[in-house]
Design a protein around this motif. Sequence first.
Motif, PDB file in Angstrom:
ATOM      1  N   ILE A  76      22.548 -67.445  80.795  1.00 33.15           N
ATOM      2  CA  ILE A  76      22.748 -66.551  80.305  1.00 33.15           C
ATOM      3  C   ILE A  76      22.554 -66.075  78.828  1.00 33.15           C
ATOM      4  O   ILE A  76      23.518 -66.792  77.873  1.00 33.15           O
ATOM      5  CB  ILE A  76      24.098 -65.807  81.049  1.00 33.15           C
ATOM      6  N   MET A  77      22.176 -65.627  77.840  1.00 32.91           N
ATOM      7  CA  MET A  77      21.652 -64.869  76.832  1.00 32.91           C
ATOM      8  C   MET A  77      23.338 -64.294  76.442  1.00 32.91           C
ATOM      9  O   MET A  77      23.646 -63.269  76.369  1.00 32.91           O
ATOM     10  CB  MET A  77      20.555 -64.567  76.245  1.00 32.91           C
ATOM     11  N   LEU A  78      24.209 -64.629  76.033  1.00 32.28           N
ATOM     12  CA  LEU A  78      25.324 -63.919  75.523  1.00 32.28           C
ATOM     13  C   LEU A  78      25.685 -63.003  74.441  1.00 32.28           C
ATOM     14  O   LEU A  78      26.020 -61.868  75.289  1.00 32.28           O
ATOM     15  CB  LEU A  78      26.443 -65.220  75.071  1.00 32.28           C
ATOM     16  N   GLN A 128      26.627 -65.766  64.370  1.00 33.18           N
ATOM     17  CA  GLN A 128      28.210 -65.979  64.164  1.00 33.18           C
ATOM     18  C   GLN A 128      28.716 -65.058  65.055  1.00 33.18           C
ATOM     19  O   GLN A 128      30.310 -66.061  64.887  1.00 33.18           O
ATOM     20  CB  GLN A 128      28.748 -65.577  62.599  1.00 33.18           C
ATOM     21  N   GLU A 129      29.175 -64.835  65.394  1.00 34.70           N
ATOM     22  CA  GLU A 129      29.908 -63.909  66.696  1.00 34.70           C
ATOM     23  C   GLU A 129      30.449 -64.842  67.888  1.00 34.70           C
ATOM     24  O   GLU A 129      30.378 -64.384  68.855  1.00 34.70           O
ATOM     25  CB  GLU A 129      29.476 -62.137  66.862  1.00 34.70           C
ATOM     26  N   PHE A 130      29.093 -65.541  68.363  1.00 30.03           N
ATOM     27  CA  PHE A 130      28.924 -66.164  69.488  1.00 30.03           C
ATOM     28  C   PHE A 130      29.626 -66.862  70.076  1.00 30.03           C
ATOM     29  O   PHE A 130      30.373 -67.013  70.893  1.00 30.03           O
ATOM     30  CB  PHE A 130      27.510 -66.537  69.494  1.00 30.03           C
ATOM     31  N   PRO A 131      30.262 -67.666  69.098  1.00 29.03           N
ATOM     32  CA  PRO A 131      32.011 -68.468  69.687  1.00 29.03           C
ATOM     33  C   PRO A 131      32.933 -68.101  69.702  1.00 29.03           C
ATOM     34  O   PRO A 131      33.847 -68.043  70.841  1.00 29.03           O
ATOM     35  CB  PRO A 131      31.895 -69.091  67.963  1.00 29.03           C
ATOM     36  N   ASP A 135      35.085 -67.606  73.243  1.00 28.32           N
ATOM     37  CA  ASP A 135      36.315 -67.627  73.198  1.00 28.32           C
ATOM     38  C   ASP A 135      37.303 -66.817  74.389  1.00 28.32           C
ATOM     39  O   ASP A 135      38.104 -66.994  75.398  1.00 28.32           O
ATOM     40  CB  ASP A 135      36.956 -67.620  72.003  1.00 28.32           C
ATOM     41  N   ASP A 136      36.262 -65.583  74.607  1.00 20.25           N
ATOM     42  CA  ASP A 136      36.550 -64.359  74.990  1.00 20.25           C
ATOM     43  C   ASP A 136      36.317 -64.917  76.676  1.00 20.25           C
ATOM     44  O   ASP A 136      37.068 -64.667  77.299  1.00 20.25           O
ATOM     45  CB  ASP A 136      36.294 -62.997  74.636  1.00 20.25           C
ATOM     46  N   LEU A 174      28.149 -76.386  68.115  1.00 20.13           N
ATOM     47  CA  LEU A 174      29.890 -76.304  69.354  1.00 20.13           C
ATOM     48  C   LEU A 174      29.711 -76.852  70.233  1.00 20.13           C
ATOM     49  O   LEU A 174      30.837 -76.801  70.749  1.00 20.13           O
ATOM     50  CB  LEU A 174      28.313 -74.310  68.960  1.00 20.13           C
ATOM     51  N   ALA A 175      28.914 -77.524  70.675  1.00 21.18           N
ATOM     52  CA  ALA A 175      29.220 -77.787  72.232  1.00 21.18           C
ATOM     53  C   ALA A 175      30.270 -79.028  72.063  1.00 21.18           C
ATOM     54  O   ALA A 175      30.813 -79.343  72.469  1.00 21.18           O
ATOM     55  CB  ALA A 175      27.779 -78.385  72.709  1.00 21.18           C
TER      56      ALA A 175
END
Length: 326
Positions: A76-78, A128-131, A135-136, A174-175
């Motif tokens: 899924i491309m978040l 930059q908003e992906f992390p 979290d959400d 990130l992983a």
Amino acid sequence: MPYSLLDLAIIREHYDANDAYERSLQVARHAEKLGYTRMWLAEHHNMANVGSSSPQILIGYLASGTSTLRIGSGGIMLPNHSPLIIAEQFGTLATLYPNRIDLGLGRAPGTDQTTATALRRGRQESVQEFPSDLDDLQRYFSEKNLDSKVRAFPAEGLDVPIYLLGSSMSSAVLASQKGLPYAFASHFAPGYLINASQYYRENFQPSEQQATPYFISCVNVIAADTDEEAHFLATSFYQSALGIIRGKSYPMKKPVKSMDGIWSDPEAAAIQNMMACTFIGTKETLKPQFESFFKQVEVDELMVSTNIYDTEKRLKSLEITAEVLG
């Protein structure tokens, strides 16, 4: 070693999307019998010959037609979605098919920028908003979100494993920071495979979901009873790969005796470089290819992408692959 399968529901020339979906289900049922661990579907948009624009729906379709195979997104491309919506959708899937749903996440749009803008309706989502989106999403699945004003039902409290997908060092970082399993797209972007896998293992921080590193490498595999047949079948895969080089979406075409005249020398070189993690041959010739690969990179699970025009030949290829890896 666990072995799994990636599928894009690629549409064959002169056929439609319904044929692609039926073939995906046939492949899923066969993979289940052969002992494959999971089957993932990727999210792509504005590609006429790639049928996986709605992996959430296809996951439900394949899960309903199988009984033990794990089905999930690869991914899924978040950035294209609200984390709340994804939590609700995968919470629903996990409720319908307990302990069988995986949620693999990517940060790329899975399409061109114009289509990405249409998907996001003007919402400017950056890498930059992906992390924070991650979290959400994790919060919506957590029982700790009990007192929040925004809750995701029926996702809350469900154990839906999250995997991070990528082909770069940033995904590895990130992983490792989040302590999540990491799936690398080496089937079309092998450049950072070794460096990313090493970094991920060396810097992994245990989490509630994952105590130790878990690294999945996705590769292309075309197997047959003879080397000649395997290389013949691979020409369908090469013709589809030309679409990536040329910026077009080609259907899966019948194999040809030779790629001469179909691709240019620069195109052939570009595809060979991009598809460096491709294994073609018989059971006997695949074994040393895999052994050499595993000496270069430490892998916990191998995910295979097997794009073959003829369905029976594709099923046979999956059988041979399972014999080699099992």
